[in-house]
Design a protein around this motif. Structure first.
Motif, short mmCIF file in Angstrom:
data_model
loop_
_atom_site.label_atom_id
_atom_site.label_comp_id
_atom_site.label_asym_id
_atom_site.label_seq_id
_atom_site.Cartn_x
_atom_site.Cartn_y
_atom_site.Cartn_z
N HIS A 48 4.07 -1.54 3.19
CA HIS A 48 3.65 -0.14 3.13
C HIS A 48 4.84 0.74 2.76
O HIS A 48 5.97 0.47 3.16
N ILE A 49 4.56 1.76 1.99
CA ILE A 49 5.59 2.76 1.69
C ILE A 49 4.93 4.13 1.62
O ILE A 49 3.76 4.26 1.25
N SER A 50 5.68 5.15 2.02
CA SER A 50 5.19 6.52 1.92
C SER A 50 6.08 7.23 0.90
O SER A 50 7.29 7.24 1.04
N ILE A 51 5.47 7.77 -0.14
CA ILE A 51 6.26 8.33 -1.24
C ILE A 51 6.29 9.84 -1.19
O ILE A 51 5.26 10.50 -1.17
N ASP A 52 7.49 10.37 -1.15
CA ASP A 52 7.68 11.80 -1.16
C ASP A 52 8.44 12.17 -2.44
O ASP A 52 9.41 11.51 -2.79
N PRO A 53 7.98 13.19 -3.17
CA PRO A 53 8.63 13.51 -4.46
C PRO A 53 10.13 13.78 -4.32
O PRO A 53 10.90 13.42 -5.20
N VAL A 72 0.87 -1.17 0.00
CA VAL A 72 0.00 0.00 0.00
C VAL A 72 0.91 1.23 0.00
O VAL A 72 1.74 1.38 0.89
N ALA A 73 0.77 2.05 -1.02
CA ALA A 73 1.64 3.21 -1.16
C ALA A 73 0.87 4.48 -0.87
O ALA A 73 -0.15 4.75 -1.50
N GLU A 74 1.36 5.24 0.08
CA GLU A 74 0.75 6.53 0.38
C GLU A 74 1.52 7.61 -0.35
O GLU A 74 2.75 7.56 -0.43
N VAL A 75 0.81 8.57 -0.85
CA VAL A 75 1.44 9.64 -1.59
C VAL A 75 1.43 10.91 -0.75
O VAL A 75 0.36 11.41 -0.39
N ALA A 76 2.63 11.40 -0.45
CA ALA A 76 2.77 12.65 0.30
C ALA A 76 1.91 12.69 1.56
O ALA A 76 1.17 13.61 1.81
N ARG A 77 2.01 11.65 2.34
CA ARG A 77 1.25 11.58 3.58
C ARG A 77 2.18 11.47 4.77
O ARG A 77 3.38 11.44 4.62
N ARG A 78 1.57 11.31 5.90
CA ARG A 78 2.39 11.21 7.10
C ARG A 78 2.23 9.86 7.77
O ARG A 78 2.17 9.75 8.97
N GLY A 79 2.13 8.83 6.98
CA GLY A 79 2.09 7.50 7.58
C GLY A 79 0.73 7.10 8.13
O GLY A 79 0.65 6.40 9.13
N ASP A 80 -0.35 7.53 7.47
CA ASP A 80 -1.68 7.18 7.96
C ASP A 80 -1.98 5.69 7.85
O ASP A 80 -2.64 5.13 8.71
N VAL A 81 -1.51 5.08 6.76
CA VAL A 81 -1.77 3.65 6.60
C VAL A 81 -1.09 2.87 7.71
O VAL A 81 -1.70 2.02 8.36
N ASP A 138 2.78 -8.34 -6.32
CA ASP A 138 1.69 -8.71 -7.22
C ASP A 138 0.74 -7.54 -7.42
O ASP A 138 0.12 -7.39 -8.46
N LEU A 139 0.59 -6.74 -6.37
CA LEU A 139 -0.37 -5.64 -6.42
C LEU A 139 0.18 -4.42 -5.68
O LEU A 139 0.72 -4.55 -4.59
N VAL A 140 0.00 -3.27 -6.29
CA VAL A 140 0.34 -2.01 -5.63
C VAL A 140 -0.97 -1.25 -5.43
O VAL A 140 -1.65 -0.92 -6.39
N VAL A 141 -1.33 -1.04 -4.17
CA VAL A 141 -2.53 -0.25 -3.88
C VAL A 141 -2.07 1.18 -3.62
O VAL A 141 -1.28 1.42 -2.70
N VAL A 142 -2.54 2.11 -4.42
CA VAL A 142 -2.10 3.50 -4.26
C VAL A 142 -3.16 4.29 -3.52
O VAL A 142 -4.29 4.43 -4.00
N ASP A 143 -2.80 4.77 -2.35
CA ASP A 143 -3.68 5.67 -1.63
C ASP A 143 -3.41 7.06 -2.21
O ASP A 143 -2.53 7.78 -1.75
N ALA A 144 -4.12 7.37 -3.28
CA ALA A 144 -3.82 8.56 -4.08
C ALA A 144 -4.35 9.81 -3.41
O ALA A 144 -5.19 9.74 -2.51
N PRO A 145 -3.89 10.97 -3.86
CA PRO A 145 -4.44 12.21 -3.33
C PRO A 145 -5.93 12.34 -3.68
O PRO A 145 -6.43 11.60 -4.52
#
Lengths: 366, 292
Positions: free
Chosen positions: B61-66, B29-38, B129-136
């Motif tokens: 889980h990963i948190s992605i920062d640009p 599950v990848a969070e985009v520009a978040r603070r670790g909510d997942v 197998d799957l990337v779930v993107v918690d998008a903005p």
């Protein structure tokens, strides 16, 4: 419980912050309505709110200037308006364009900046630009609008920090000291331009295939003429945020994520040394004291079928769980925000999307 | 996964991740520009940014920062490490990257794409197998999806434009990418979902794979029962039950609107008064997605 009006005494600017979906826009509108009814000349500034709410106030479209909400319309809902209520839905892009137009020394500069690719990107998408635009508008209204009170419904920004940082961030960008040095093609700057930065440019161009040199040169070249005005504006905006007559209200619902956001934002306000005017906990569930079993028994005795009585009891049991969750959230907020006396607004029956809804919310707030 | 702010997107993304992991898929599950909510939904403190941490068996889980994405990208693209490091930390470079239209979004989506590769570019990393993107939230979510396309069109040539085209091919391929929209049964959230659908179709040629209606109040009473209750409305408990019923009726109408706008039956997730447990949400979600 101290009402919002007392808390805002002596204030001239109230910035309403909180995460998306907690009723920030309606709280701002209800607050402005209440203050206006009690005799102040109030403007509420909001960004793309619920259309129906705006329409119910007689505002059909986005605009860059506040419009007065027709007192006759409010009177028809039983509001005795002793002051004036003005409202505007801010169009961030148009407001930014407007700012550039006003700061531009001539027509040509204006056209150059507004048509520039970097500017278009920046004014629309760079984090903080929407926030900056909102506060810049607030600054104008504060200076020239002749309002007793301005209420700003903050943009639906995920990171409330953008809001506090915006002036600095944009000043940094617009000043773009490093870039400006690169862009002056003659004179001393050309000679001191380091080899390192030239490498940066060439790598960026190689990687992206986008040659930004021209765009950037035009952008900062034209911007030179309006830099001073912009910097002055940003400094004014910053001063307004820190002004003793400016305060922040935090709105939250009792749900987990908005509560975390409210706590986070309170911390940021503390760090930035900005005023915290109070907490509004919106949409709070309120349950009765009766045990669900007692309710079921009472209803059966009153002649309601057993099945239906059980259903009512089940709904009461759910509500008690929700109310307990909400009470715990409120306690947590009190402790973490250091706010012993938050304004608690019970969940209203129905979504607030018309004047009657706003009036109900106003009564709860004030 | 995208949706209006405040609809519980992050929680549903985490639940979907759990559903997939249970079905035996190695999932992140990848969070985009978040603070670790997942991570906090799993009661785990936020990890280091950009670190892939295992939250549950088979679920990462990963948190992605640009900014991190930029640094990683440069290290990957440029032969010598130190130069990449200097560049990534260069203020000028940062400003230029920020000023380049779509660059931030492209970097973010580039990392998402990298996570989804069977042959990872990250040294030593295993495939998912799957990337779930918690998008903005909705509007910006579409901007992230369309970034590679926009960028490729604007740039014309160069490695980034080529990569942009490649990433766009993955994102706009319905065999590989599905958009799930989370909404609440409230007017604004439903309207925004309809707008999302139109915008996805127009700009990406993608449909909404599944709509999830979250936090639904229990819909307990039928018309006859509601009428019977009216006679007892003076009792506070009944009045509260009737208020709940009116809410359920409004939600019913919004659910119908949602189904209409999206031309599909939304998956329904109940409101959990005590705060949802992820396992509970996963149990509700799985059968509605046709998964174990």
């Amino acid at each position: 419980m101290t009402g919002v009006a007392q808390r805002l005494e002596g204030m001239r600017v109230c910035i309403v912050a909180g995460s998306g979906g907690v009723g920030k826009t309606t709280a701002s509108a209800a607050l402005a309505l209440g203050l206006a009814a009690s005799g102040q000349r109030v403007a509420v500034v909001t960004i793309d709110p619920a259309r129906r709410l705006a329409q119910s106030l007689g505002l059909q479209e986005l605009g860059n200037d506040p419009r007065q909400v027709d007192p006759a319309l409010l009177a028809s809902h039983g509001v005795r308006m002793r002051g004036e209520l003005w409202a505007m839905m801010l169009d961030p892009k148009a407001t930014f364009d407007d700012l550039i137009a006003r700061l531009s020394p001539d027509e040509r500069t204006r056209e150059d900046v507004l048509g520039n690719r970097i500017y278009q990107q920046l004014s629309g998408a760079v984090a903080g630009s929407q926030e900056f635009t909102a506060v810049a508008k607030l600054y104008d209204l504060h200076r020239d609008g002749g309002f007793d009170m301005l209420v700003l419904d903050t943009p639906p920004s995920r990171n409330a920090l953008d809001f506090l940082d915006a002036p600095d961030r944009l000043t940094d960008f617009f000043e773009g000291r490093a870039i400006k040095v690169l862009l002056v093609p003659t004179g001393i700057a050309a000679r001191v331009m380091s080899r390192g930065t030239a490498v940066v440019f060439s790598i960026l161009k190689r990687l992206t295939g986008v040659d930004l040199m021209d765009d950037i040169a035009v952008f900062f070249g034209s911007l030179g003429g309006l830099m001073d005005g912009f910097k002055e504006r940003a400094a004014g905006v910053k001063a307004l945020l820190a002004d003793p007559a400016t305060t922040f209200l935090i709105v939250t619902s009792p749900e987990r994520e908005p509560v975390a956001e409210a706590i986070f934002f309170r911390g940021k306000l503390r760090e930035a040394g900005m005023a915290f005017g109070g907490l509004i906990v919106n949409r709070v569930n309120v349950a009765g004291d009766d045990e669900p079993e007692a309710i079921a028994a009472e209803l059966r005795a009153a002649g309601l079928g057993a099945r239906l009585a059980e259903k009512v009891a089940a709904s009461a049991a759910d509500l008690r769980l929700l109310a307990a969750r909400d009470a715990a959230s409120i306690e947590r907020l009190k402790a973490e925000l250091d706010e012993p006396d938050p304004i608690v607004v019970a969940r209203l029956d129905g979504a607030v999307q018309d004047i009657d809804g706003l009036l109900a919310l106003r009564d709860a707030l004030m | 996964m995208t949706g209006k702010g405040g609809v519980g997107k992050t929680t549903i993304a985490a639940a979907l991740g759990l559903v997939a992991a249970r079905a035996g898929k190695r999932t992140i599950v990848a969070e985009v520009a978040r603070r670790g909510d997942v991570a906090s939904a799993f009661d785990r403190a936020g990890a280091e940014p950009f670190e892939e941490i295992e939250l549950a068996p088979g679920l990462f889980h990963i948190s992605i920062d640009p900014q991190d994405a930029l640094e990683e990208y440069l290290r990957d693209q440029l032969p010598r490490g130190p130069i990449a490091d200097i560049l990534a930390r260069s203020r000028v470079f940062g400003l230029l990257a920020a000023a380049t239209p779509g660059m931030r979004e492209l970097l973010t989506v580039g990392k998402l794409w990298e996570l989804a590769q069977f042959e990872r570019r990250t040294p030593g990393a295993d495939a998912y197998d799957l990337v779930v993107v918690d998008a903005p939230a909705t509007g910006h979510g579409v901007a992230v999806l369309t970034a590679p396309r926009t960028f490729a069109a604007a740039a014309g040539s160069g490695p980034v434009a080529r990569q942009g085209k490649k990433i766009d091919a993955t994102l706009s391929d319905p065999e590989q990418t599905a958009v799930i929209a989370v909404a609440k049964a409230e007017e604004l959230a439903v309207t925004e979902t309809g707008e999302l659908r139109a915008s996805l179709r127009e700009r990406m040629g993608l449909g909404i794979e599944r709509v999830v209606a979250n936090a639904l109040d229990p819909d307990r009473f039928d018309d006859e029962e509601a009428t019977a209750l009216q006679a007892h409305a003076a009792r506070p408990a009944v009045a509260r039950a009737l208020a709940g019923h009116r809410r359920a009726l409004r939600q019913r109408a919004q659910l119908a609107r949602l189904a209409d706008l999206c031309e599909q039956e939304p998956a329904r997730i109940a409101l959990h008064p005590g705060g949802p447990l992820l396992e509970q949400l996963a149990d509700e979600l799985a059968p509605q997605l046709g998964l174990p």
